[in-house]
Enzyme design. Sequence first.
Site, short mmCIF file in Angstrom:
data_model
loop_
_atom_site.label_atom_id
_atom_site.label_comp_id
_atom_site.label_asym_id
_atom_site.label_seq_id
_atom_site.Cartn_x
_atom_site.Cartn_y
_atom_site.Cartn_z
CB THR A 541 -0.97 0.00 1.20
OG1 THR A 541 -1.88 -1.07 1.03
CG2 THR A 541 -1.76 1.30 1.27
CG PHE A 543 0.31 4.64 3.73
CD1 PHE A 543 -0.87 4.84 4.43
CD2 PHE A 543 0.81 3.34 3.60
CE1 PHE A 543 -1.55 3.77 5.00
CE2 PHE A 543 0.13 2.27 4.15
CZ PHE A 543 -1.05 2.49 4.86
#
Length: 667
Positions: A541, A543
């Site tokens: 992921t 960020f």
Amino acid sequence: MIVVLSKNISARDKELVRVYLRDRGFAVRDQRFGDDQMIGAAGKGLVDLRELGLLPGVERVAATSKPYELASRETRAEDSIVSVGETGNVKIGGARITVIAGPCAVESREQIRETAERVRESGAVLLRGGAYKPRTSPYAFQGLGMKGLEYMKEAAEACAMPIVTEVVSPELALDMKDLTDMFQIGARNMQNFELLKKVGALGKPVLLKRGPSATVEEWLLSAEYLLAAGTKDVVLCERGIRTFETYTRNTLDISAIPVVKSLSHLPVIVDPSHAVGIRAKVSSAALAAIAAGADGLTVEVHPRPDDALSDGPQSLYPEQFEKLMRDIEALAPVVGKELLRTPQPNPSAAAFRKSGADSPGGGAALSAKPVAYNGESGAFAEQALVRVFGEETPRTQVQSFRGIFDAVLEGSARAGIVPVENSLAGSVHENYDLFLRYPDIAIVGEVKLRIVHCLIAGKRADMDSISTVRSHPQGFAQCRDFLDKHPSWVLEACNNTAAAVGSIAREGAANVAAIAGAAAAKVHGLKILKEGIETNPLNYTRFLVISRKFSDGASGPPGAAGDTTFAGTAGDAEAWASSGSEKPDKASLVFSVPDKPGSLFACLKIMADNGLNLSKLESRPIEGKPWEYQFYVDVSIPEQGDFFTVMEELKTRTEDFRFLGAYRGSL
Ligand code: PEP
Ligand code: MN
């Protein structure tokens, strides 16, 4: 026996505990690890453990099952993080990989300076080098002694790197104290107990090498000597042990890494150079050590290894070291860590400290403010936050993504961390849309986190008892294949994965499980029914770190400060250059294009012609304009050329051009 004290124990209650123990025949000593205060009690005294545990200010009594107590994981469950150097900037342990590099021995003023510059350029954060060399042969080069240490300090100061150097005798320890930031106890001296006591008492961080014939327990007992003598900062270093194998100089005991990490809270690093002794094999051993969970490395590097006065055959050429650092950077997220870089843990964090210190509305108060994330303790976002800002950074939890933008805009948080994209499930559109709604928020950093999902439930649950699973919709999307094998499970969406785990901890039902990270299970003391349930292990992921733009464009890097729209001035580039942060190499933009043939192509051509590499291009419907789209674009910022002028040109070809920020991309 270790008595763990509560964080707010009064001086009087602490003294009462000491007296209580002394009266019962124990020798007592104080010990601190981070915020934890402890009293170590040694000797054959007799004590009622229950009574001791009830004394005011006593949190618990850790009667360890091991002969080492201060070093034991039973005494302290969390990983210890050791800070080195005057500013404490260089940290070893936790979610980072710390690399120490330099020559085996300091040979001359020029040699140590040149090596320091080369290794720092490649990303080493601590400089190694021996001034006193314990050599097997009395005729071999013994080191330059104090003069060598002075050369090393000079080089280290010029390169802003703390030093680690070997101390070989108790008599020398005090003389060396002011010239080094960290003492190294060499393999041959691991059981020189007088040396350990003397060095431990000086209170400086110590790198303790494992003796070539020492067992893990002997090694940890030597660490205990250092801790008992007074230092709280000990880093263990596996450097190969003696076995029947003679092809390599020693045999790197890879298994010692996970073993010691489970037995002790102390950071463990690896010295691949002395372990294998053959230059061509050093990098493979180094990468294996990182994969096995080492917190860092110490590597011998020499600008001209063939001319080295000691350990030339195992010293890397600077180019080899550079390649190794790049490989470590790529491997780090796989093991859930990030390579620590100079001068700050992360350029985005550097940008913040800068904007916090200099911005008109900020000042010191701003950098003391927390960083906001969505979720509860143990959330992936919290791990990403720690990766960027470090463990000590104050954080604040909000209950929605919008809450992060609000907290940053109002100034109750100095920064925020928002997920924008997952490598399996795609973009988090909600956050992209928020960027458009909050024009005063800019992107100033990026971090990519490997996401390993677990099926988490209460102590009484097992796979057969589960009928309901909770997670964030992204969690479900990333574990699609696993969930498809259990079609009868009812899926309940939550605000975030850690909240799903929290709800199970509160309710205690045996039929409900959550999909979240292992850290969230640990926070709530829940059971992991299955680990690694994401559809593909290459699950990351991305960020973004966000900050408020300041009205005064003069301070801080573009994106963190400056104009509220994209100003596109050369001043932005200068602001970065003078901010002490690494230059941004990536930018994010959003724009739409006129409704006519070739208009998107014209924009892409401008980027192509100017060497801007496109790493993301995604179209999104424009709110309130059915069948019209805007484009999310991530581009590289080339080393050469005027990026901001290219942006100005792009602006003339687009509609609703929005520059979201320039930042340092992460691998
Ligand atoms: C060194 O690091 O230079 C050294 C002598 O290492 P060891 O004590 O591990 O042999
Ligand atoms: Mn050496």
